[in-house]
Design a protein around this motif. Sequence first.
Motif, PDB file in Angstrom:
ATOM      1  N   PHE A   1      -6.025  -0.202   1.113  1.00  0.00           N
ATOM      2  CA  PHE A   1      -6.799  -1.162   0.332  1.00  0.00           C
ATOM      3  C   PHE A   1      -7.095  -2.430   1.142  1.00  0.00           C
ATOM      4  O   PHE A   1      -6.910  -3.553   0.671  1.00  0.00           O
ATOM      5  N   GLY A   2      -7.551  -2.227   2.367  1.00  0.00           N
ATOM      6  CA  GLY A   2      -7.995  -3.339   3.181  1.00  0.00           C
ATOM      7  C   GLY A   2      -6.895  -4.193   3.767  1.00  0.00           C
ATOM      8  O   GLY A   2      -7.161  -5.249   4.337  1.00  0.00           O
ATOM      9  N   GLN A   3      -5.648  -3.747   3.638  1.00  0.00           N
ATOM     10  CA  GLN A   3      -4.499  -4.483   4.168  1.00  0.00           C
ATOM     11  C   GLN A   3      -3.590  -3.506   4.907  1.00  0.00           C
ATOM     12  O   GLN A   3      -3.667  -2.305   4.696  1.00  0.00           O
ATOM     13  N   MET A   4      -2.724  -4.028   5.731  1.00  0.00           N
ATOM     14  CA  MET A   4      -1.746  -3.176   6.384  1.00  0.00           C
ATOM     15  C   MET A   4      -0.529  -3.044   5.480  1.00  0.00           C
ATOM     16  O   MET A   4      -0.002  -4.041   4.987  1.00  0.00           O
ATOM     17  N   ALA A   5      -0.124  -1.803   5.249  1.00  0.00           N
ATOM     18  CA  ALA A   5       0.982  -1.530   4.337  1.00  0.00           C
ATOM     19  C   ALA A   5       2.046  -0.704   5.034  1.00  0.00           C
ATOM     20  O   ALA A   5       1.740   0.125   5.898  1.00  0.00           O
ATOM     21  N   TYR A   6       3.275  -0.927   4.665  1.00  0.00           N
ATOM     22  CA  TYR A   6       4.373  -0.161   5.240  1.00  0.00           C
ATOM     23  C   TYR A   6       4.445   1.214   4.580  1.00  0.00           C
ATOM     24  O   TYR A   6       4.412   1.330   3.353  1.00  0.00           O
ATOM     25  N   ALA A   7       4.557   2.250   5.396  1.00  0.00           N
ATOM     26  CA  ALA A   7       4.505   3.616   4.891  1.00  0.00           C
ATOM     27  C   ALA A   7       5.647   4.463   5.451  1.00  0.00           C
ATOM     28  O   ALA A   7       6.086   4.262   6.589  1.00  0.00           O
ATOM     29  N   ASN A   8       6.083   5.413   4.655  1.00  0.00           N
ATOM     30  CA  ASN A   8       7.158   6.325   5.035  1.00  0.00           C
ATOM     31  C   ASN A   8       6.615   7.432   5.937  1.00  0.00           C
ATOM     32  O   ASN A   8       5.665   8.134   5.572  1.00  0.00           O
TER      33      ASN A   8
ATOM     34  N   ARG B   1       6.904   1.566  -0.348  1.00  0.00           N
ATOM     35  CA  ARG B   1       7.013   0.780   0.872  1.00  0.00           C
ATOM     36  C   ARG B   1       8.248   1.215   1.653  1.00  0.00           C
ATOM     37  O   ARG B   1       9.309   1.416   1.083  1.00  0.00           O
ATOM     38  N   GLU B   2       8.082   1.378   2.943  1.00  0.00           N
ATOM     39  CA  GLU B   2       9.192   1.732   3.817  1.00  0.00           C
ATOM     40  C   GLU B   2       9.082   0.888   5.083  1.00  0.00           C
ATOM     41  O   GLU B   2       8.307   1.208   5.991  1.00  0.00           O
ATOM     42  N   ALA B   3       9.853  -0.200   5.115  1.00  0.00           N
ATOM     43  CA  ALA B   3       9.746  -1.140   6.231  1.00  0.00           C
ATOM     44  C   ALA B   3      10.197  -0.528   7.548  1.00  0.00           C
ATOM     45  O   ALA B   3       9.872  -1.028   8.620  1.00  0.00           O
ATOM     46  N   ARG B   4      10.964   0.572   7.497  1.00  0.00           N
ATOM     47  CA  ARG B   4      11.400   1.243   8.720  1.00  0.00           C
ATOM     48  C   ARG B   4      10.358   2.242   9.210  1.00  0.00           C
ATOM     49  O   ARG B   4      10.563   2.900  10.231  1.00  0.00           O
ATOM     50  N   GLY B   5       9.264   2.374   8.456  1.00  0.00           N
ATOM     51  CA  GLY B   5       8.219   3.318   8.836  1.00  0.00           C
ATOM     52  C   GLY B   5       7.166   2.679   9.726  1.00  0.00           C
ATOM     53  O   GLY B   5       7.479   1.923  10.638  1.00  0.00           O
ATOM     54  N   VAL B   6       5.905   2.954   9.426  1.00  0.00           N
ATOM     55  CA  VAL B   6       4.795   2.407  10.200  1.00  0.00           C
ATOM     56  C   VAL B   6       3.853   1.660   9.267  1.00  0.00           C
ATOM     57  O   VAL B   6       3.892   1.840   8.048  1.00  0.00           O
ATOM     58  N   GLN B   7       2.996   0.833   9.853  1.00  0.00           N
ATOM     59  CA  GLN B   7       1.978   0.146   9.067  1.00  0.00           C
ATOM     60  C   GLN B   7       0.662   0.912   9.170  1.00  0.00           C
ATOM     61  O   GLN B   7       0.240   1.279  10.265  1.00  0.00           O
ATOM     62  N   VAL B   8       0.045   1.138   8.016  1.00  0.00           N
ATOM     63  CA  VAL B   8      -1.238   1.841   7.966  1.00  0.00           C
ATOM     64  C   VAL B   8      -2.182   1.079   7.036  1.00  0.00           C
ATOM     65  O   VAL B   8      -1.728   0.351   6.154  1.00  0.00           O
ATOM     66  N   PRO B   9      -3.499   1.231   7.216  1.00  0.00           N
ATOM     67  CA  PRO B   9      -4.441   0.561   6.315  1.00  0.00           C
ATOM     68  C   PRO B   9      -4.330   1.112   4.904  1.00  0.00           C
ATOM     69  O   PRO B   9      -4.235   2.327   4.698  1.00  0.00           O
TER      70      PRO B   9
END
Length: 321
Positions: free
Chosen positions: A216-223, A206-214
Amino acid sequence: MSRKKRQRKHPKRFALQNHIESIALKSAIFLFRLIPVDIASYLMGKGWRAFAPFNARHKRALKHLKNAFPSMKESEREEIVRGMWENLGRVAVETFHTDRLLKQDFRFEAVADETTERVLAGEQACVLMSFHSGNWELCVQPVTSHGVDVTGVYQALRNPEADKALRSLRQDLYRGGLLSKGPETARKILGTLKSGGVVAMMGDLREARGVQVPFFGQMAYANTVPASIARSCNVPIVLGRVVRKNGVNFHIEGRAITVPKTSDRQADIKAATAEIHQIFEGWISEHPEQWMWIHKKWAPPGKSLARRQADRAAVSKAQEG
């Protein structure tokens, strides 16, 4: 009070604590190296499978798995998470045998696409990106076994003595050096890639300073760093996965993707990051018991970070006005 502040306030206490932790780690390394890796891996895996479920993170992993696979039976989720703990126990002790494992080619089965074959031949620079599944530390084994020097990027431990001990175990994996995350790391990475080298890093945290991407059916924070540097250096990203097969034996696969390069840099980076996570999701679904479901991948950012992001958005809006 944060750990860093406590360290500054009580330097002698934390120096002693670091020293004790370092002695304990070095003792564990010494003792487990006396045991053949197959036996050590088996015993540690079974131990973690039996006792790790008493850890509070077990419930977190079950929650994440339920959100990812809502129709899955509770008993199946429990079995998968226990399998996760067993795999993590194995990884922990196999790390102490890394140098020996690299000399045992019979343990590794590698599959590579066309672009990855060029990387193995030393003809193609790339960002080699993996995720915490199987024994992820060994993902670079096919590259190093072909004589290509890999530069690794990692998160250094707070304990410098323990960090040094673990770095020494990884030196045969990353003959191009290990770079701890820091201000100078980006410059060194860019230099390595532009000179035709290979840089390896993990991409599922998880990288909260990154972007949100789908995911497993949820939006996740990504590097977004891997996609960003690959685009800047005009090199592919080779996604690697390690699948544990029959104990201390591994299937390693490399699949290359290209980061788009249009007039919208941020959109290109987000598209590539989303594609990476789509591939990771497919791979994790094939062997869910081998991925670390304890990651806070889907958690929202902390209040302070959210506040800073809101402040920046407000400033941007004001400037546009």
